[in-house]
Scaffold this motif. Sequence first.
Motif, PDB file in Angstrom:
ATOM      1  N   ILE A 283      57.458 -58.499 -97.722  1.00 41.97           N
ATOM      2  CA  ILE A 283      56.009 -58.597 -97.837  1.00 41.97           C
ATOM      3  C   ILE A 283      55.580 -57.820 -99.087  1.00 41.97           C
ATOM      4  O   ILE A 283      56.004 -56.680 -99.289  1.00 41.97           O
ATOM      5  CB  ILE A 283      55.313 -58.022 -96.592  1.00 41.97           C
ATOM      6  CG1 ILE A 283      55.900 -58.639 -95.302  1.00 41.97           C
ATOM      7  CG2 ILE A 283      53.808 -58.243 -96.683  1.00 41.97           C
ATOM      8  CD1 ILE A 283      55.701 -60.119 -95.166  1.00 41.97           C
ATOM      9  N   SER A 284      54.745 -58.416 -99.912  1.00 41.17           N
ATOM     10  CA  SER A 284      54.346 -57.738-101.147  1.00 41.17           C
ATOM     11  C   SER A 284      53.295 -56.672-100.869  1.00 41.17           C
ATOM     12  O   SER A 284      52.583 -56.708 -99.851  1.00 41.17           O
ATOM     13  CB  SER A 284      53.787 -58.752-102.145  1.00 41.17           C
ATOM     14  OG  SER A 284      52.522 -59.237-101.709  1.00 41.17           O
ATOM     15  N   ASP A 285      53.178 -55.722-101.804  1.00 43.37           N
ATOM     16  CA  ASP A 285      52.158 -54.685-101.687  1.00 43.37           C
ATOM     17  C   ASP A 285      50.760 -55.304-101.689  1.00 43.37           C
ATOM     18  O   ASP A 285      49.852 -54.815-100.993  1.00 43.37           O
ATOM     19  CB  ASP A 285      52.281 -53.690-102.844  1.00 43.37           C
ATOM     20  CG  ASP A 285      53.509 -52.803-102.721  1.00 43.37           C
ATOM     21  OD1 ASP A 285      54.141 -52.804-101.637  1.00 43.37           O
ATOM     22  OD2 ASP A 285      53.843 -52.104-103.697  1.00 43.37           O
ATOM     23  N   GLU A 286      50.576 -56.357-102.465  1.00 44.86           N
ATOM     24  CA  GLU A 286      49.263 -57.003-102.534  1.00 44.86           C
ATOM     25  C   GLU A 286      48.876 -57.597-101.166  1.00 44.86           C
ATOM     26  O   GLU A 286      47.714 -57.480-100.739  1.00 44.86           O
ATOM     27  CB  GLU A 286      49.258 -58.093-103.606  1.00 44.86           C
ATOM     28  CG  GLU A 286      49.338 -57.583-105.042  1.00 44.86           C
ATOM     29  CD  GLU A 286      50.734 -57.103-105.434  1.00 44.86           C
ATOM     30  OE1 GLU A 286      50.851 -56.386-106.439  1.00 44.86           O
ATOM     31  OE2 GLU A 286      51.711 -57.448-104.722  1.00 44.86           O
ATOM     32  N   GLU A 287      49.851 -58.235-100.518  1.00 45.50           N
ATOM     33  CA  GLU A 287      49.574 -58.812 -99.190  1.00 45.50           C
ATOM     34  C   GLU A 287      49.199 -57.725 -98.190  1.00 45.50           C
ATOM     35  O   GLU A 287      48.263 -57.878 -97.386  1.00 45.50           O
ATOM     36  CB  GLU A 287      50.795 -59.580 -98.690  1.00 45.50           C
ATOM     37  CG  GLU A 287      51.062 -60.893 -99.419  1.00 45.50           C
ATOM     38  CD  GLU A 287      52.358 -61.541 -98.960  1.00 45.50           C
ATOM     39  OE1 GLU A 287      52.297 -62.628 -98.371  1.00 45.50           O
ATOM     40  OE2 GLU A 287      53.433 -60.934 -99.204  1.00 45.50           O
ATOM     41  N   LEU A 288      49.924 -56.618 -98.237  1.00 45.46           N
ATOM     42  CA  LEU A 288      49.645 -55.531 -97.297  1.00 45.46           C
ATOM     43  C   LEU A 288      48.284 -54.907 -97.587  1.00 45.46           C
ATOM     44  O   LEU A 288      47.537 -54.554 -96.651  1.00 45.46           O
ATOM     45  CB  LEU A 288      50.745 -54.480 -97.378  1.00 45.46           C
ATOM     46  CG  LEU A 288      52.117 -54.939 -96.856  1.00 45.46           C
ATOM     47  CD1 LEU A 288      53.198 -53.937 -97.218  1.00 45.46           C
ATOM     48  CD2 LEU A 288      52.081 -55.133 -95.337  1.00 45.46           C
ATOM     49  N   SER A 289      47.951 -54.761 -98.849  1.00 44.56           N
ATOM     50  CA  SER A 289      46.641 -54.211 -99.206  1.00 44.56           C
ATOM     51  C   SER A 289      45.518 -55.119 -98.701  1.00 44.56           C
ATOM     52  O   SER A 289      44.491 -54.641 -98.174  1.00 44.56           O
ATOM     53  CB  SER A 289      46.552 -54.055-100.725  1.00 44.56           C
ATOM     54  OG  SER A 289      45.303 -53.528-101.099  1.00 44.56           O
ATOM     55  N   ASP A 290      45.717 -56.438 -98.821  1.00 43.63           N
ATOM     56  CA  ASP A 290      44.714 -57.391 -98.307  1.00 43.63           C
ATOM     57  C   ASP A 290      44.595 -57.273 -96.791  1.00 43.63           C
ATOM     58  O   ASP A 290      43.484 -57.406 -96.233  1.00 43.63           O
ATOM     59  CB  ASP A 290      45.111 -58.814 -98.689  1.00 43.63           C
ATOM     60  CG  ASP A 290      44.943 -59.093-100.179  1.00 43.63           C
ATOM     61  OD1 ASP A 290      44.256 -58.307-100.858  1.00 43.63           O
ATOM     62  OD2 ASP A 290      45.530 -60.085-100.661  1.00 43.63           O
ATOM     63  N   LEU A 291      45.706 -57.038 -96.112  1.00 39.14           N
ATOM     64  CA  LEU A 291      45.670 -56.877 -94.649  1.00 39.14           C
ATOM     65  C   LEU A 291      44.881 -55.644 -94.247  1.00 39.14           C
ATOM     66  O   LEU A 291      44.139 -55.656 -93.257  1.00 39.14           O
ATOM     67  CB  LEU A 291      47.091 -56.783 -94.092  1.00 39.14           C
ATOM     68  CG  LEU A 291      47.844 -58.097 -93.919  1.00 39.14           C
ATOM     69  CD1 LEU A 291      49.304 -57.833 -93.583  1.00 39.14           C
ATOM     70  CD2 LEU A 291      47.200 -58.945 -92.822  1.00 39.14           C
ATOM     71  N   VAL A 292      45.038 -54.559 -95.017  1.00 36.30           N
ATOM     72  CA  VAL A 292      44.254 -53.348 -94.740  1.00 36.30           C
ATOM     73  C   VAL A 292      42.766 -53.662 -94.874  1.00 36.30           C
ATOM     74  O   VAL A 292      41.943 -53.260 -94.024  1.00 36.30           O
ATOM     75  CB  VAL A 292      44.677 -52.204 -95.683  1.00 36.30           C
ATOM     76  CG1 VAL A 292      43.733 -51.001 -95.534  1.00 36.30           C
ATOM     77  CG2 VAL A 292      46.115 -51.781 -95.393  1.00 36.30           C
ATOM     78  N   ASP A 293      42.396 -54.378 -95.929  1.00 40.56           N
ATOM     79  CA  ASP A 293      40.987 -54.753 -96.112  1.00 40.56           C
ATOM     80  C   ASP A 293      40.495 -55.624 -94.967  1.00 40.56           C
ATOM     81  O   ASP A 293      39.377 -55.443 -94.459  1.00 40.56           O
ATOM     82  CB  ASP A 293      40.812 -55.513 -97.434  1.00 40.56           C
ATOM     83  CG  ASP A 293      41.014 -54.611 -98.642  1.00 40.56           C
ATOM     84  OD1 ASP A 293      40.938 -53.390 -98.493  1.00 40.56           O
ATOM     85  OD2 ASP A 293      41.288 -55.162 -99.759  1.00 40.56           O
ATOM     86  N   ALA A 294      41.347 -56.586 -94.543  1.00 36.04           N
ATOM     87  CA  ALA A 294      40.946 -57.474 -93.434  1.00 36.04           C
ATOM     88  C   ALA A 294      40.755 -56.691 -92.157  1.00 36.04           C
ATOM     89  O   ALA A 294      39.814 -56.944 -91.382  1.00 36.04           O
ATOM     90  CB  ALA A 294      42.006 -58.558 -93.260  1.00 36.04           C
ATOM     91  N   TYR A 295      41.638 -55.728 -91.902  1.00 31.60           N
ATOM     92  CA  TYR A 295      41.532 -54.911 -90.672  1.00 31.60           C
ATOM     93  C   TYR A 295      40.215 -54.120 -90.692  1.00 31.60           C
ATOM     94  O   TYR A 295      39.508 -54.038 -89.662  1.00 31.60           O
ATOM     95  CB  TYR A 295      42.720 -53.959 -90.588  1.00 31.60           C
ATOM     96  CG  TYR A 295      42.597 -52.940 -89.476  1.00 31.60           C
ATOM     97  CD1 TYR A 295      42.865 -53.291 -88.155  1.00 31.60           C
ATOM     98  CD2 TYR A 295      42.173 -51.633 -89.750  1.00 31.60           C
ATOM     99  CE1 TYR A 295      42.730 -52.354 -87.141  1.00 31.60           C
ATOM    100  CE2 TYR A 295      42.039 -50.698 -88.745  1.00 31.60           C
ATOM    101  CZ  TYR A 295      42.322 -51.069 -87.434  1.00 31.60           C
ATOM    102  OH  TYR A 295      42.175 -50.164 -86.423  1.00 31.60           O
ATOM    103  N   ARG A 296      39.907 -53.540 -91.838  1.00 28.02           N
ATOM    104  CA  ARG A 296      38.676 -52.733 -91.938  1.00 28.02           C
ATOM    105  C   ARG A 296      37.428 -53.600 -91.716  1.00 28.02           C
ATOM    106  O   ARG A 296      36.434 -53.129 -91.152  1.00 28.02           O
ATOM    107  CB  ARG A 296      38.624 -52.052 -93.290  1.00 28.02           C
ATOM    108  CG  ARG A 296      39.600 -50.862 -93.408  1.00 28.02           C
ATOM    109  CD  ARG A 296      39.703 -50.352 -94.812  1.00 28.02           C
ATOM    110  NE  ARG A 296      40.456 -49.089 -94.879  1.00 28.02           N
ATOM    111  CZ  ARG A 296      40.911 -48.543 -96.012  1.00 28.02           C
ATOM    112  NH1 ARG A 296      40.696 -49.169 -97.177  1.00 28.02           N
ATOM    113  NH2 ARG A 296      41.569 -47.412 -95.974  1.00 28.02           N
TER     114      ARG A 296
END
Length: 449
Positions: free
Chosen positions: A433-446
């Motif tokens: 999983i790329s860092d960009e995908e994980l960063s987007d997931l953090v934004d989605a969770y928030r």
Amino acid sequence: MLRFAKSNLLEQHAYNYSLQDVSTPNLYRDLYPYTEVPKTAFNHRHVPLNVPEELWITDTTFRDGQQSRAPYTTEQMVDIYKLLHRLGGDKGIIRQTEFFVYSKKDYDAVLKCMELGYQFPEVTTWIRASKEDYKLLKNLGIKETGILVSCSDYHIFQKLKMTRAECMEHYLSVLKDALSAGIIPRCHFEDITRADFYGFVVPFAGELMRLSRESGIPVKIRACDTLGLGLPYPGVALPRSVPGIVYGLRHYAEVPAEWLEWHGHNDFYKGVANAGSAWLYGAAGVNCSLLGIGERTGNVPLEAMIFEYISLRGTTDGIDTTVITEIADYYRNVLHYDIPHMTPFVGKSFNLTRAGIHADGLLKDEEIYNIFDTKKILNRPVAVAVSNTSGLAGIALWLKENMNITAGKNDDIVRYIKGWVDAQYDGGRISSISDEELSDLVDAYRQEE
């Protein structure tokens, strides 16, 4: 002749090895059958450890290192030279570097690096044992040059088509030209691990020491393990024995430690071990290239010997290890050189974990799975890649290192990301999983909170 030595013992110095001018080459077919893997032979002769008072590194990035990649521009060589200067520090742990002088860009790089006025690394050159090559140096103001003096019968008979006596006479004539001009010659004993040590190497080295005494100018020797055939083991037989080669040059040819260095290749994965062995048995210098870039499998990586030096000495002696990361970034981002990800100290993944059990340990205490404080020493914080094997701990560690979010394995944000990751791999994904995908997931969770 008996002499009271530094060992506080009377030592015998009646050794006088003369050139053996054989009619047929000694190719050591018992050790090097060519159609089989080279053999490791022991004679059980152990030589003493003899670590010099000073140890240092010399660099061949712009010479051997440039033979196996796209040529550097003049500006790139100057940039890298500045990084070498910062890495080695004011004490000159990186003592010298060497350049070709055959092209205008290399010649210009020599002049521009000399203009910087750094004491270390000293700018030196490299030429073949040719009077024509020597002419290239006359107006350059160089104090020292490497000169190729191949020493195995493979080269003397098969390549140069000479006898040993003819070859030695040719080499000595070129070296005398260098000495008459006041230039220190650094003699590259090419293919020393396939050479007749007592029949050619020691007699030739003895002649070089005689020339040095007569001229009052140092004559240095670089023992070149051209095919990476050297072995670091105690009790291994010549010509493959690194301890035996270094001891023999020091003891029988009386080459001072500060005039002796080791140049190894990594064909059999022994480059670093052999270089460390050369230091331990009496060579002051080891010759390296950045990232190990060199002929075939490469040279001894300079960054590896930086850490070997610190480990043996117990001090950095002014070395700035964080420059290693800057060098790696320069190769990746400016030179577009693909550094294998798992390369120690410089690869993207050298301190990265993918295993959940390792990530769990790192969360509890970084020392459990990290080789040293990579943030402090290399400016490279420990890293984690999230994949199907990372588990909750891997995701929690990624959040801590990349988003400055401290979360336990059972926190909602960790489980939220873990659910998405599991769904990806259940659907057939095979990449991390790329860092960009994980960063987007953090934004989605928030946004969902």
